[in-house]
Design a protein around this motif. Structure first.
Motif, PDB file in Angstrom:
ATOM      1  N   GLU A  20       1.119  -1.257   0.319  1.00  0.00           N
ATOM      2  CA  GLU A  20       0.051   0.062  -0.127  1.00  0.00           C
ATOM      3  C   GLU A  20       0.914   1.121  -0.207  1.00  0.00           C
ATOM      4  OE1 GLU A  20      -4.207   2.407   2.815  1.00  0.00           O
ATOM      5  OE2 GLU A  20      -2.860  -0.084   2.943  1.00  0.00           O
ATOM      6  N   GLU A  21       2.067   0.857   1.065  1.00  0.00           N
ATOM      7  CA  GLU A  21       2.699   2.530   0.747  1.00  0.00           C
ATOM      8  C   GLU A  21       3.689   2.420  -0.518  1.00  0.00           C
ATOM      9  OE1 GLU A  21       2.537   0.002   3.257  1.00  0.00           O
ATOM     10  OE2 GLU A  21       2.612   0.736   5.319  1.00  0.00           O
ATOM     11  N   VAL A  22       3.840   1.450  -1.160  1.00  0.00           N
ATOM     12  CA  VAL A  22       4.687   1.324  -2.548  1.00  0.00           C
ATOM     13  C   VAL A  22       3.466   1.659  -3.498  1.00  0.00           C
ATOM     14  CG1 VAL A  22       5.259   0.148  -4.634  1.00  0.00           C
ATOM     15  CG2 VAL A  22       6.344  -0.986  -1.939  1.00  0.00           C
ATOM     16  N   VAL A  23       2.593   1.739  -3.519  1.00  0.00           N
ATOM     17  CA  VAL A  23       1.540   1.979  -4.518  1.00  0.00           C
ATOM     18  C   VAL A  23       1.286   3.867  -4.425  1.00  0.00           C
ATOM     19  CG1 VAL A  23      -1.394   2.406  -4.972  1.00  0.00           C
ATOM     20  CG2 VAL A  23       0.478   0.397  -5.283  1.00  0.00           C
ATOM     21  N   ARG A  25       3.204   5.735  -2.645  1.00  0.00           N
ATOM     22  CA  ARG A  25       4.676   6.864  -3.542  1.00  0.00           C
ATOM     23  C   ARG A  25       4.339   6.721  -4.637  1.00  0.00           C
ATOM     24  NH1 ARG A  25       7.218   4.247   1.154  1.00  0.00           N
ATOM     25  NH2 ARG A  25       7.643   2.522  -0.534  1.00  0.00           N
ATOM     26  N   ALA A  26       3.885   5.746  -5.484  1.00  0.00           N
ATOM     27  CA  ALA A  26       4.070   5.710  -7.142  1.00  0.00           C
ATOM     28  C   ALA A  26       3.079   7.238  -7.231  1.00  0.00           C
ATOM     29  CB  ALA A  26       3.763   4.295  -7.386  1.00  0.00           C
ATOM     30  N   VAL A  27       1.894   6.722  -6.486  1.00  0.00           N
ATOM     31  CA  VAL A  27       0.804   8.490  -6.234  1.00  0.00           C
ATOM     32  C   VAL A  27       1.143   8.754  -6.857  1.00  0.00           C
ATOM     33  CG1 VAL A  27      -1.537   9.113  -6.603  1.00  0.00           C
ATOM     34  CG2 VAL A  27      -0.992   6.287  -6.668  1.00  0.00           C
ATOM     35  N   ASP A  28       1.612   9.817  -5.740  1.00  0.00           N
ATOM     36  CA  ASP A  28       2.058  11.538  -5.157  1.00  0.00           C
ATOM     37  C   ASP A  28       3.575  11.221  -5.600  1.00  0.00           C
ATOM     38  OD1 ASP A  28       0.825  10.726  -2.643  1.00  0.00           O
ATOM     39  OD2 ASP A  28       2.423  10.522  -1.536  1.00  0.00           O
ATOM     40  N   ALA A  29       4.577  10.397  -6.634  1.00  0.00           N
ATOM     41  CA  ALA A  29       5.903  10.571  -7.921  1.00  0.00           C
ATOM     42  C   ALA A  29       4.502  11.056  -8.916  1.00  0.00           C
ATOM     43  CB  ALA A  29       6.379   9.397  -7.770  1.00  0.00           C
ATOM     44  N   GLY A  30       3.440  10.802  -9.269  1.00  0.00           N
ATOM     45  CA  GLY A  30       2.741  10.564 -10.245  1.00  0.00           C
ATOM     46  C   GLY A  30       2.390  10.173 -11.629  1.00  0.00           C
ATOM     47  N   VAL A  31       2.976   8.656 -10.639  1.00  0.00           N
ATOM     48  CA  VAL A  31       2.526   7.362 -11.143  1.00  0.00           C
ATOM     49  C   VAL A  31       0.570   7.043 -11.471  1.00  0.00           C
ATOM     50  CG1 VAL A  31       2.626   5.040 -11.558  1.00  0.00           C
ATOM     51  CG2 VAL A  31       4.916   6.787 -11.228  1.00  0.00           C
ATOM     52  N   LYS A  32       0.491   6.938 -12.674  1.00  0.00           N
ATOM     53  CA  LYS A  32      -1.307   7.656 -12.968  1.00  0.00           C
ATOM     54  C   LYS A  32      -1.797   6.003 -12.900  1.00  0.00           C
ATOM     55  CE  LYS A  32      -2.336  12.126 -12.683  1.00  0.00           C
ATOM     56  NZ  LYS A  32      -3.567  12.147 -11.679  1.00  0.00           N
ATOM     57  N   ALA A  33      -1.194   5.295 -13.376  1.00  0.00           N
ATOM     58  CA  ALA A  33      -1.260   3.804 -13.194  1.00  0.00           C
ATOM     59  C   ALA A  33       0.593   2.810 -13.373  1.00  0.00           C
ATOM     60  CB  ALA A  33      -2.136   3.719 -14.464  1.00  0.00           C
ATOM     61  N   MET A  34       0.007   1.611 -12.638  1.00  0.00           N
ATOM     62  CA  MET A  34       1.275   0.031 -12.391  1.00  0.00           C
ATOM     63  C   MET A  34       0.059  -0.213 -13.239  1.00  0.00           C
ATOM     64  SD  MET A  34       1.940   2.153  -8.811  1.00  0.00           S
ATOM     65  CE  MET A  34       0.356   2.653  -8.808  1.00  0.00           C
ATOM     66  N   LEU A  35       1.318  -1.577 -13.986  1.00  0.00           N
ATOM     67  CA  LEU A  35       0.506  -2.701 -14.842  1.00  0.00           C
ATOM     68  C   LEU A  35       1.479  -4.161 -14.123  1.00  0.00           C
ATOM     69  CD1 LEU A  35       0.410  -1.510 -18.451  1.00  0.00           C
ATOM     70  CD2 LEU A  35      -1.328  -1.074 -16.335  1.00  0.00           C
ATOM     71  N   ALA A  36       0.477  -4.292 -13.460  1.00  0.00           N
ATOM     72  CA  ALA A  36       1.423  -5.517 -12.329  1.00  0.00           C
ATOM     73  C   ALA A  36       1.248  -7.054 -13.043  1.00  0.00           C
ATOM     74  CB  ALA A  36       0.453  -5.610 -11.017  1.00  0.00           C
ATOM     75  N   VAL A  37       1.978  -7.496 -13.911  1.00  0.00           N
ATOM     76  CA  VAL A  37       2.320  -8.426 -13.860  1.00  0.00           C
ATOM     77  C   VAL A  37       2.276  -9.976 -13.556  1.00  0.00           C
ATOM     78  CG1 VAL A  37       3.693  -9.416 -16.356  1.00  0.00           C
ATOM     79  CG2 VAL A  37       3.448  -7.393 -15.679  1.00  0.00           C
ATOM     80  N   ASN A 219      13.514  -1.553  -6.485  1.00  0.00           N
ATOM     81  CA  ASN A 219      12.913  -1.132  -7.870  1.00  0.00           C
ATOM     82  C   ASN A 219      10.976  -0.558  -7.055  1.00  0.00           C
ATOM     83  OD1 ASN A 219      12.555   0.672  -9.705  1.00  0.00           O
ATOM     84  ND2 ASN A 219      12.896  -0.934 -11.122  1.00  0.00           N
ATOM     85  N   GLU A 220      10.576   0.630  -7.158  1.00  0.00           N
ATOM     86  CA  GLU A 220       9.615   0.203  -7.284  1.00  0.00           C
ATOM     87  C   GLU A 220       8.543   1.285  -8.572  1.00  0.00           C
ATOM     88  OE1 GLU A 220       8.480   3.609  -3.454  1.00  0.00           O
ATOM     89  OE2 GLU A 220       9.830   1.686  -2.696  1.00  0.00           O
ATOM     90  N   PRO A 221       8.227   1.224  -8.141  1.00  0.00           N
ATOM     91  CA  PRO A 221       7.449   2.003  -9.437  1.00  0.00           C
ATOM     92  C   PRO A 221       7.234   3.628  -9.585  1.00  0.00           C
ATOM     93  CG  PRO A 221       5.364   0.243  -9.243  1.00  0.00           C
ATOM     94  CD  PRO A 221       6.246   0.210  -8.163  1.00  0.00           C
TER      95      PRO A 221
END
Length: 259
Positions: A20-23, A25-37, A219-221
């Protein structure tokens, strides 16, 4: 600036304690979508659960070439069923891997064909894993391209200029990971400079392949912006231009919502 991480493995053990924290941080950094494979049936179930849990996460399901030998009877049929979920935006990762000796190459090729056929059947893009198998991957892709343009992405592309352009001629796009930031990878940087902006995507492959200055760490998104900054430097354009192009490309290919 808005970013889209087109390839990450949020279901891996590395994220069990703080996903949840990783997601966030990504959103706060401007990452609008993450594709989990996903890489196995169980992994695909987990990424789909994450996609249901987080609105910014979307799932890509399939059987990784290194794990096809370990698949149980009926696993593929369950992957096909999962692929019909509205939170699934792609198939894979599939392809060929001749670096590791986990699955016979003939079996990898059979499942590569299955993913490519399913891509046409469901009208979903496919994601290609290629390691020490560039010539064989291109040959198999060409066979399918005889039926028409391919709707696919070369994941963490580090191949030759020739392979890049052959893949683009078949309709594919190329996704660049943090490897492009490594000092020794001048060849990748030269190849990236030749890829038209409308065929370029960015990814983390998190928790793997952390870009400089985080190389060797998880690494993280949120780190996808560092790869983008390197691409901007290579191409002599602004980070805003890279953000705009790669985000638009990802939304078009994977049919992601805007906003």
């Amino acid at each position: 600036m808005e970013w889209i991480d087109t390839h990450c493995h949020l279901d891996e053990d590395a994220f069990t304690q703080d996903c949840e924290e990783v997601v966030t941080r990504a959103v706060d950094a401007g990452v609008k979508a993450m594709l989990a494979v996903g890489i196995t049936l169980e992994s695909c179930r987990r990424v789909l659960e994450l996609a249901e849990r987080f609105p910014q996460v979307h799932a890509i399901v399939g059987l990784h070439p290194n794990y096809v030998a370990a698949a149980n009877p009926g696993d593929w049929e369950q992957i096909v069923a999962l692929a019909k979920s509205p939170k699934v935006v792609g198939l894979g990762e599939t392809g060929l891997d001749q670096y590791w000796d986990h699955s016979p190459i003939e079996l990898q090729a059979e499942f590569f064909d299955r993913h490519l056929e399913l891509s046409r059947e469901l009208d979903l893009p496919f994601v290609v894993h290629c390691r020490d198998a560039e010539e064989a991957v291109v040959k198999q892709l060409k066979t399918h391209a005889e039926r028409g343009p391919l709707n696919g992405v070369m994941h963490s592309f580090c191949g030759s200029v020739e392979t890049a352009h052959v893949c683009m001629e078949m309709g594919m796009s190329l996704s660049i990971s943090g490897m492009v930031t490594f000092k020794k990878n001048e060849t990748i940087r030269k190849t990236v400079a030749t890829i038209p902006l409308d065929r370029l995507l960015i990814e983390t492959d998190a928790p793997y392949l952390a870009p400089t200055p985080f190389r060797g760490k998880r690494n993280e998104p949120a780190h996808v912006r560092l790869t983008a900054a390197c691409l901007a430097e290579i191409r002599g354009v602004s980070k805003e231009e890279i953000a705009e192009a790669t985000t638009a490309n990802a939304r078009r290919i994977f049919r992601l919502p805007v906003g």
